[in-house]
Design a protein around this motif. Structure first.
Motif, PDB file in Angstrom:
ATOM      1  N   ALA A  78       0.849  -1.191   0.000  1.00 54.60           N
ATOM      2  CA  ALA A  78       0.000   0.000   0.000  1.00 54.60           C
ATOM      3  C   ALA A  78       0.884   1.240   0.000  1.00 54.60           C
ATOM      4  CB  ALA A  78      -0.918  -0.003   1.221  1.00 54.60           C
ATOM      5  N   LYS A 134      -0.568   7.206   3.404  1.00 58.33           N
ATOM      6  CA  LYS A 134      -1.332   8.430   3.198  1.00 58.33           C
ATOM      7  C   LYS A 134      -1.111   9.411   4.346  1.00 58.33           C
ATOM      8  CE  LYS A 134      -5.786   9.972   1.633  1.00 58.33           C
ATOM      9  NZ  LYS A 134      -7.093   9.588   1.167  1.00 58.33           N
ATOM     10  N   GLU A 137      -8.978   2.898   2.299  1.00 55.99           N
ATOM     11  CA  GLU A 137      -8.015   3.416   3.264  1.00 55.99           C
ATOM     12  C   GLU A 137      -8.067   2.537   4.503  1.00 55.99           C
ATOM     13  OE1 GLU A 137      -8.999   7.485   3.944  1.00 55.99           O
ATOM     14  OE2 GLU A 137      -8.242   8.132   1.992  1.00 55.99           O
ATOM     15  N   ASP A 140      -3.233   3.734   1.892  1.00 58.71           N
ATOM     16  CA  ASP A 140      -4.128   3.738   0.732  1.00 58.71           C
ATOM     17  C   ASP A 140      -3.848   2.455  -0.038  1.00 58.71           C
ATOM     18  OD1 ASP A 140      -5.819   4.371  -1.327  1.00 58.71           O
ATOM     19  OD2 ASP A 140      -4.479   5.844  -2.248  1.00 58.71           O
TER      20      ASP A 140
END
Length: 177
Positions: A51, A54, A70, A64
């Motif tokens: 990922a 964020k 999320e 994210d």
């Protein structure tokens, strides 16, 4: 005689100290890596999920994982910070060409052993007939089996096979209602 148990005891203590130091060093490196996390970094969690970071908080990281996805993770669950090239290669399948000027390596060693005349002959020979590795049709199988049995053409065998495939007529003993 009394020095042998003492020597074994000292060796065991030294081994335990060395193992503790290496474990402590790895933990410090992991803590330092987790403190360097910044938004925009590509990461891999200890569970194997990739990922993009964020948001970074004191004990948590907001990741994210895709469009509209999320996830909130504990900082301790981050296993590695990836470089941009590594993240794009793994997640998006984008290969960054670092060696664009390098020579192209062939997939096989044929270029090392063949001359120009041999490679042309090999290319012509390989295009002669395509090999079909699929399953044969049942009619072809029956024809080949009949040819093996009769040692000749099997026109009568194929006719018999077609007759076997047609539904047989009955003398009114039908189960239909």
């Amino acid at each position: 005689m009394n020095s042998l148990p003492l020597l074994v005891f000292i060796v065991l203590i030294a081994a335990m100290v060395l193992m503790t130091r290496s474990t402590k060093k790895r933990q410090q490196q992991a803590t330092q890596m987790r403190n360097e996390i910044q938004p925009g970094n590509g990461v891999r969690t200890i569970g194997g999920m990739y990922a993009t970071v964020k948001e970074v908080n004191e004990d948590t990281v907001l990741l994210d994982a895709g469009p509209g996805v999320e996830l909130l993770f504990a900082k301790n669950s981050i296993g590695a910070i990836l470089t941009d090239d590594e993240y794009n290669r793994i997640v998006h399948g984008i290969e960054h060409d670092l060696k664009s000027d390098a020579d192209v390596v062939p997939d096989d060693a044929s270029s090392l052993t063949e001359t120009d005349d041999e490679s042309a002959d090999a290319a012509a020979a390989s295009d002669d007939k395509a090999v079909d590795l699929g399953k044969k049709d049942t009619a072809e199988e029956e024809t080949e089996e009949a040819e093996k049995k009769t040692d000749g053409p099997a026109e009568s065998a194929t006719a018999e096979a077609k007759a076997d495939e047609e539904p047989k007529k009955t003398d009114g003993d039908s189960d239909t209602k």
